[in-house]
Structures are given as C-alpha cells and as structure tokens.
Design an enzyme around this catalytic site. Sequence first.
Site, PDB file in Angstrom:
ATOM      1  N   LYS A  47      52.861  41.406  47.297  1.00 26.84           N
ATOM      2  CA  LYS A  47      52.139  41.639  45.693  1.00 26.84           C
ATOM      3  C   LYS A  47      51.337  42.971  46.085  1.00 26.84           C
ATOM      4  O   LYS A  47      50.940  43.088  47.181  1.00 26.84           O
ATOM      5  CB  LYS A  47      51.418  40.505  45.251  1.00 26.84           C
ATOM      6  CG  LYS A  47      50.322  39.889  45.949  1.00 26.84           C
ATOM      7  CD  LYS A  47      48.900  40.476  45.745  1.00 26.84           C
ATOM      8  CE  LYS A  47      47.853  39.994  46.488  1.00 26.84           C
ATOM      9  NZ  LYS A  47      46.779  40.563  46.610  1.00 26.84           N
ATOM     10  N   ASP A  83      46.554  33.349  45.109  1.00 24.14           N
ATOM     11  CA  ASP A  83      47.569  34.384  44.572  1.00 24.14           C
ATOM     12  C   ASP A  83      48.989  33.726  44.505  1.00 24.14           C
ATOM     13  O   ASP A  83      50.061  34.417  44.357  1.00 24.14           O
ATOM     14  CB  ASP A  83      47.646  35.478  45.747  1.00 24.14           C
ATOM     15  CG  ASP A  83      46.607  36.365  45.732  1.00 24.14           C
ATOM     16  OD1 ASP A  83      45.800  36.424  44.596  1.00 24.14           O
ATOM     17  OD2 ASP A  83      46.357  36.925  46.753  1.00 24.14           O
ATOM     18  N   GLY A 105      45.715  42.508  52.002  1.00 20.24           N
ATOM     19  CA  GLY A 105      45.712  42.439  50.623  1.00 20.24           C
ATOM     20  C   GLY A 105      47.042  42.544  49.891  1.00 20.24           C
ATOM     21  O   GLY A 105      47.136  42.942  48.728  1.00 20.24           O
TER      22      GLY A 105
HETATM   23  O1  C5P Z   1      41.926  31.267  47.206  1.00 24.47           O
HETATM   24  P1  C5P Z   1      41.873  32.245  48.288  1.00 24.47           P
HETATM   25  O2  C5P Z   1      42.255  31.184  49.675  1.00 24.47           O
HETATM   26  O3  C5P Z   1      43.005  33.375  48.511  1.00 24.47           O
HETATM   27  O4  C5P Z   1      40.870  32.882  48.480  1.00 24.47           O
HETATM   28  C1  C5P Z   1      40.118  33.333  49.706  1.00 24.47           C
HETATM   29  C2  C5P Z   1      38.473  33.396  49.487  1.00 24.47           C
HETATM   30  O5  C5P Z   1      38.334  34.295  48.570  1.00 24.47           O
HETATM   31  C3  C5P Z   1      37.819  32.147  48.869  1.00 24.47           C
HETATM   32  O6  C5P Z   1      37.588  31.435  49.793  1.00 24.47           O
HETATM   33  C4  C5P Z   1      36.856  32.869  48.120  1.00 24.47           C
HETATM   34  O7  C5P Z   1      35.573  32.946  48.824  1.00 24.47           O
HETATM   35  C5  C5P Z   1      37.309  34.301  47.824  1.00 24.47           C
HETATM   36  N1  C5P Z   1      37.672  34.395  46.349  1.00 24.47           N
HETATM   37  C6  C5P Z   1      36.808  34.511  45.275  1.00 24.47           C
HETATM   38  N2  C5P Z   1      37.242  34.352  44.005  1.00 24.47           N
HETATM   39  C7  C5P Z   1      38.643  34.426  43.825  1.00 24.47           C
HETATM   40  C8  C5P Z   1      39.688  34.223  44.834  1.00 24.47           C
HETATM   41  C9  C5P Z   1      39.000  34.389  46.041  1.00 24.47           C
HETATM   42  O8  C5P Z   1      35.798  34.483  45.449  1.00 24.47           O
HETATM   43  N3  C5P Z   1      39.111  34.373  42.393  1.00 24.47           N
END
Ligand code: C5P
Length: 296
Positions: free
Chosen positions: A17, A150, A112
């Site tokens: 993405k 995501d 990313g």
């Molecule tokens: O959800 P994901 O595992 O991709 O997120 C990784 C880290 O990124 C989370 O542990 C959090 O610290 C941060 N994050 C956040 N707010 C979001 C998505 C991710 O703070 N909306």
Amino acid sequence: MPQSPPAKTMIVQSPAKLNIFLEVTGLRPDGYRELDTVMLRTQFCDQLSLQTLPDGMLRVQLTETTADSVRADFPLDSRNLILQAATALQLETGCRQGALITVHKVIPPQSGLGGGSSNAASTLLALNQLWQCQLPHDRLHRIAAQLGSDINFLLSGTRAAVCRGRGEIIQPFPICRTLFFVALRPPQGNRTSEIFHATSIPDAPRSSDEIVDVLTGKRSRPLERCCFNRLTEGAIHCNPEMARLLRQLELRLQRPALMSGSGSTCFVVARSFSDARHLKAVLRSLTGFPVWILRC
Ligand code: C5P
C-alpha cells in the site's frame, strides 16, 4: 491407518500500500493515534504460495531467491504476521488443518508499504478458501483489526480508501485514472511505534477531503500539492539519512517528496509512466538506493 487428504495449494499476490495522505487527528484512550489517511493499493507485490499441511501445523519460509536485504528483517517465528493470521483463523473457526506458506518477498520490511500487513491479509483470504472455512468478510475484518491497523485496507481488496480510526475503518472511493509514483528506500528502515511517538498531534489537523476530491475528479489540482504525511515530522528526527534523502529529492527534482506511512520509503508523484521511468533512472544514479515504479 487413516490417510490424510491430498495437499491443496494456492498462489496469491500480496500488494504493497502507499499512504499519499496521512494526518494524526487525536490520541485515543487505547494509546493509538486517531488517523485520517488515504491509502492506495499498488501493483508492487510479494507472492505467497500456500500448501495445506495435516494436524494444524503452521510453517512459514522464504523462497531461496528472496534477497538477503529483505531476509534479515523477516522473522520465521510467532512474531511473523502470517503465522499470527493463520493461528487466529484456526482459533476463530476451530479448523484443524495446517499450512506451509512460502513467501517470495520483495516489499522491504519497515518501509511504510505495509508488506507484513499485506501478507497477513492475503493469508487470511487464501486460507479461508483453502481450508474451506467460509468465514464471512466481516469476521475476517474483525480478525484483521486485532492483528494490526493496516490489514483491513489490504483485506478489503479496494484500490483506494480513506482509512480512519487506528486505520482499520475503511471508506473506499473510486479513482478516475491510473496513478504512477516513484519510490525509494534508504538502507535504514523506520519502527512504526517510534515514529508515532516522535510525532506530535496538531492543534488544527488537515483533512483528506481535498485529495479525495482530486482523485475522484471532482476538483482539479496537481496531486503532489495535496499529498501530505504528518508522521514525516517525527521520522526526520529518527532517521537523519531519510531526512537528507527527502531534501535531496526536492532540490534535485523541484517537486514535493513524501514518505509513505511511517517510512522509511520516500516517493514522488509521476505525471505519466514515461515520467516515472525517467525519474527512476535519475533517482537510481543519484542515490544508489533501490527504486520502484508504483502503479496504483
Ligand atoms: O497496528 P500496528 O501494529 O501496525 O501498529 C504498530 C504501532 O504503531 C503500534 O504499536 C502503535 O505504537 C503505533 N500506532 C499508533 N496509532 C495508529 C497505528 C499505529 O500509535 N493508528
């Protein structure tokens, strides 16, 4: 002795993405950031080959041809989102089948571009079919939201969407043309949580409305003028080499340079496929980093 059923196999693409707009609109009670982001599904894909195994056994491996640069950051244990997704599907459905999942990985981790999230989404969709679980999409989406922010977008299979909440609330919209971006990644990746924590929440958040209007053809404005990523503020402190790269791109190309998600992939908007090919050649010789044309 009862014989196990013959193994079934399936090969699926797992697309990266690109976030072409990302604003942090608030802090949630669960510690995550509230987002307003526009995600595009690209045609830059890992490939997953899935084969059923008996006795609920789950294994993940990389193809021999996967590059060493990608291999180092790809865990083969329970930290791997593919294994987490497969385990979650087994628990949700009570399915006793297993799988060997072989990944040809080209999307670099910590970039990313959502490679790990995409692998998890593709695993959920493929195993739901291969294991004949017939779990409806809303239940697959519930599993996806528990695994990461995501995954829902990539599970939805949609080409473009505004994503809100943690990123898991998807509002798809149609795009009126094919888009080309040229992306490159400095050697050092970014850690998502570190980048979120290094970025402050703005008093007056921007809105994705304008870029959505441009993409749907309701408003005419150069796309690169509407692209934005709030997380760049935190990322340039955490990754000085990426900060230098962004400055170098803007100076050399005289157009905005952006970061996708929490980075460290940087990109510029190309005006056509031939513009993208030209930019790719310029950026490869300028930086020596891997450069990709992303078609969305
Ligand atoms: O959800 P994901 O595992 O991709 O997120 C990784 C880290 O990124 C989370 O542990 C959090 O610290 C941060 N994050 C956040 N707010 C979001 C998505 C991710 O703070 N909306």
